[in-house]
Write an enzyme that holds these catalytic residues in place. Sequence first.
Site, mmCIF file in Angstrom:
data_model
loop_
_atom_site.group_PDB
_atom_site.id
_atom_site.type_symbol
_atom_site.label_atom_id
_atom_site.label_comp_id
_atom_site.label_asym_id
_atom_site.label_seq_id
_atom_site.Cartn_x
_atom_site.Cartn_y
_atom_site.Cartn_z
ATOM 1 N N GLY A 438 5.559 -1.276 -3.707
ATOM 2 C CA GLY A 438 4.605 -1.790 -2.738
ATOM 3 C C GLY A 438 5.228 -1.835 -1.365
ATOM 4 O O GLY A 438 4.601 -1.483 -0.362
ATOM 5 N N ASN A 442 14.247 -3.497 3.477
ATOM 6 C CA ASN A 442 15.425 -3.041 4.226
ATOM 7 C C ASN A 442 15.540 -3.799 5.546
ATOM 8 O O ASN A 442 14.575 -3.894 6.298
ATOM 9 C CB ASN A 442 15.312 -1.546 4.529
ATOM 10 N N GLU A 474 7.830 -9.460 2.436
ATOM 11 C CA GLU A 474 8.982 -8.688 2.929
ATOM 12 C C GLU A 474 9.679 -9.378 4.099
ATOM 13 O O GLU A 474 10.905 -9.307 4.215
ATOM 14 C CB GLU A 474 8.529 -7.280 3.342
ATOM 15 N N HIS A 477 12.016 -11.979 2.906
ATOM 16 C CA HIS A 477 13.265 -11.390 2.415
ATOM 17 C C HIS A 477 14.324 -11.258 3.515
ATOM 18 O O HIS A 477 15.516 -11.175 3.208
ATOM 19 C CB HIS A 477 13.001 -9.988 1.859
#
Length: 1035
Positions: A438, A442, A474, A477
């Site tokens: 999904g 990075n 994300e 993260h």
Amino acid sequence: MDVFDGNSSEHANLPRNMIENSMFEEEPDVVDLAKDSTAFPTFPALDPDEVAYEPCSSRLLVRGLGENDMDEDEEDCESSARLLGMSFMNRSSAHRSASSPFSRQSPPRTCSRPSARTMVVCVLFLVIVASMTMVLYFLPGCNFTRTGCRKPNKTTPIESVYPLSTNGELFPWAQLRLPLSIRPLSYDLTLNPDLDYMTFTGRIVINMAVLHNRKCIVLHGSNLNITKATFKLGDGQVHDVTVLEFKPKQQLAVKFSEELKAGQHCVLTLDYSAKLSHTYDGFYNSSYSDKDGNKRVLAATQFEPLSARKAFPCFDEPAFKATFLIKIIRKPNYMALSNMPKANSTPLHNGLVQDEFEKTSVNMSTYLLAFIVANFAPNSKNVSETVVSVYSVPEKKEHTYYALDTASKLLKFYNEFFEIDYPLKKLDLVAIPDFLAGAMENWGLITFRETTLLVGKQSSPLEKQVVASVIAHELAHQWFGNLVTMRWWNDLWLNEGFATYMQYMSLQTVLPKLDIGNLFLAVRFRALDKDALNSSHAVSTEVNTAEQVEEMFDSVSYEKGASILLMLNTSLPGDQQFRKGIIQYLKQFSGSNTDTDDLWNSLTQVKVSTQHQNISEMMSSWTSQKGFPLVTISRKGDQVNLTQEHFLLTTDNATHTSSLWNIPVTYVNDSCSLAPECRQVFTLNTKSGTFKLPESVKWLKLNYRNTGFYIVHYGDEGWAALKDALSKNISVLTNDDRASLIHNIFALSRLGRVSFDQVLNVLKCMSKETETSPVTEALLQLNRIYGLLDKRQETNIVSRMKKYILAHFGSLMNKQTWEEEDSVSKQELRSALLQTACSLAEENCTQQAKSLFKTYVESNGTFRIPGDLQQVVFTVAAQSDEDWSTLLSMYHYVTYDAEKRKMLQGLASTQDTRRLVWILNAGLKGDHIQTQELPLVISTVCNGFAGYLFAWDFIQENWDRLIEKFPVGSFAIQSIIKSATSQFSTQAHLDQVQAFFFSLKERGSQMRSVQEALETIRLNQRWMDRNLSTLRNWL
């Protein structure tokens, strides 16, 4: 990483589109040749740390012989074998009898007496010959194996102390995880991808520190052709070295004649070449068609969890953090992106351009590195001294605005909430046309599927919810996972559980109109469903193979991780201990690696009230053992008794645990049941516990708003009281609590604690239900049973079940509109109701859908079907031969990704077997349908009666091709196995599935998802055996 497909039809059933544990090292192979232990002295046991991290040290590891130090000249990784031979030669010589035929005899008188020198030489020669003869006689075929030198077993291969590298030399390491003696400090990587020939060359310069004395460096590399290797120690000279490769563990090694000493620094430089990957990991090639139909190619990366090694030699484990300096050589008509901003671009003499990026300002793990070579268009803005950009193919730039606005708001929120600013100068979000996961977090260069990042101006709120939740995941993260990283994959939940929890928590604050609470509740229910299986695993569990690493990306790491964090947060006194604890955790371990205990300790250290709790003591039971508790309540007078046990659907061959959890049991009663202030808490940390309640209280509802990760059984009296209360006033409990009761009663039926009659009676008392969460949960559970009955060809029961569902929800279905709807919650409700109605061929639903599709086709692009209705409409249309062909034609030309994906689901829902075969093969080939969509295609095909057996045959016939495209154990493979087997319920299918996966051996037989599939089939079979007669009688 968000491994779950945000636009999937199982959006609320699986962990969000997406992969255990300990730091244990394998004991190294040792030699066991000392059969007569009395002939040798006793030595201390080997130190486990020495065993784990010094496999190429100077020790001679021989059971019965102990540790014998060698001279430095002898100290290499092959010297043990040579010394063993010498040792046995000496032993043989020492034990010869005096009458040995090799003893010197008196010479005949006729011969001259030999000189003393000659006699010594002869004796030594004879001794050597005799010793070698004895060694060969007693030790035939010995090659120093773990089990000792004995006659070779013709059926069982002998396992060497160290494996052989590709050139035949002994490889100096035999474990999955790298030794800790060498630590990388920085990488200087230059890449030159050739997108015409789909190859690339690279040069990596690795600066390293020596932490412990060693004679070898071991790192990772996979499918890389090393063309030159040099080494420099400290200020010494650069010299060539030989690189050994052990392919099964994707490891490289350099051995040295002299030991590297602790405290030294060294540099390893490797030149190499490789092919761009044709799968979805490593440095891979991708393509798409532009608005003029021309094919465009690009190269992108996906390194998590174990694929950075496929792009460059590196220490590819989370704990080996370092800095990175990236240079990429490209053609002038391409652009390059990496984690950091571009520092400069230099034209080269061959017409190419070299982009050099700034050195990373943070230490980071290899799996977070990323680079892209493509032709994308950006849309950017400045947020808190960070340049936020959303990249897409040029023709889809207009679909990037919502993502840019959402990312900007969330970045500002996280900066303030964590009290730590995002540390990089830029934050890029890039939509990749061909991307399996999904999204991927990075650092500074987050990559997405187009469907999880791009939405148009006319997109529905439900489609925007998908995009916003993936972005929120994300961005979380960037702190949980990037700034602070789990030490090893066994604690993946520290990354994914936190990011999942924060995605829901942040959106409730930043974008409350998206009504994310219903989705969070639904995924908590699905996490409970999976964790009820014996094939589940602890949140933090052992990870000893690459396949086990891949399998960690599942609903336990994501949704269960998020669920126990929610439970912890809601059970702590006040509203600040949790936040202050995670802020302390992030600040204390910034730039470092952690394990689960580090988190609990940080939360425990924060004191914000007098009711201080030991978080570690409370939460360890939730992360160290699989499953969750079943809490059973009974009342006698003013006494309320609670007991706990492991909620385990399969008890056969179950792994026994302590089966005790520290449970913050929340409850409300009839005097106060809706407001948060009504909630009371009782801690149940033993097998049973009691508390008092006035006898006047008519009923109790435990697990307020389902914030706890457990299921409740109220007993006959308790369920009766709740049903009576709901029959009189459906709003006496919150929406979440009513949905919780529905989920719990179905789960208890599956466990065998309540009859299906009781399930139906609970549904009956909620016949007036109109809210999203309870209705969607009831429909999901009933549709699951309907599907099982349909696949079993229980025609009469299926017909009656259809009538029951339409009778129970028919009036609510008929009230749904087919026009645009602004409320996310109402869209979720409408979508669930109409999908069920049309799948049951309810006439009003199918006619409306056909009419809408006709208008859509005839409008020539001017009319848009509401986003939440598109899948319903396309699925109905695909049942017609003419409309299926029309839909396929539109699929090839539509540019809006969410709509394109729903068209694909419609196409895959056809009951025409020829078309099913075509669409499965097209997904595998990747020509008409991208291979990234194959798991979705298989899932959709399996939902239909005509397709589920075709899909299973397809998987068996093409298994090897599937695991070439998707790694064994990956979420894609997990999804494929679950889709194909979860609706089987007969012994014949169980035998077939078991036989197929058993035959795979190392190609997938040991996957946890296989055990889950077999267990699910047995449970389906058991449920059918128990309830078919009830269904026949009741319906």
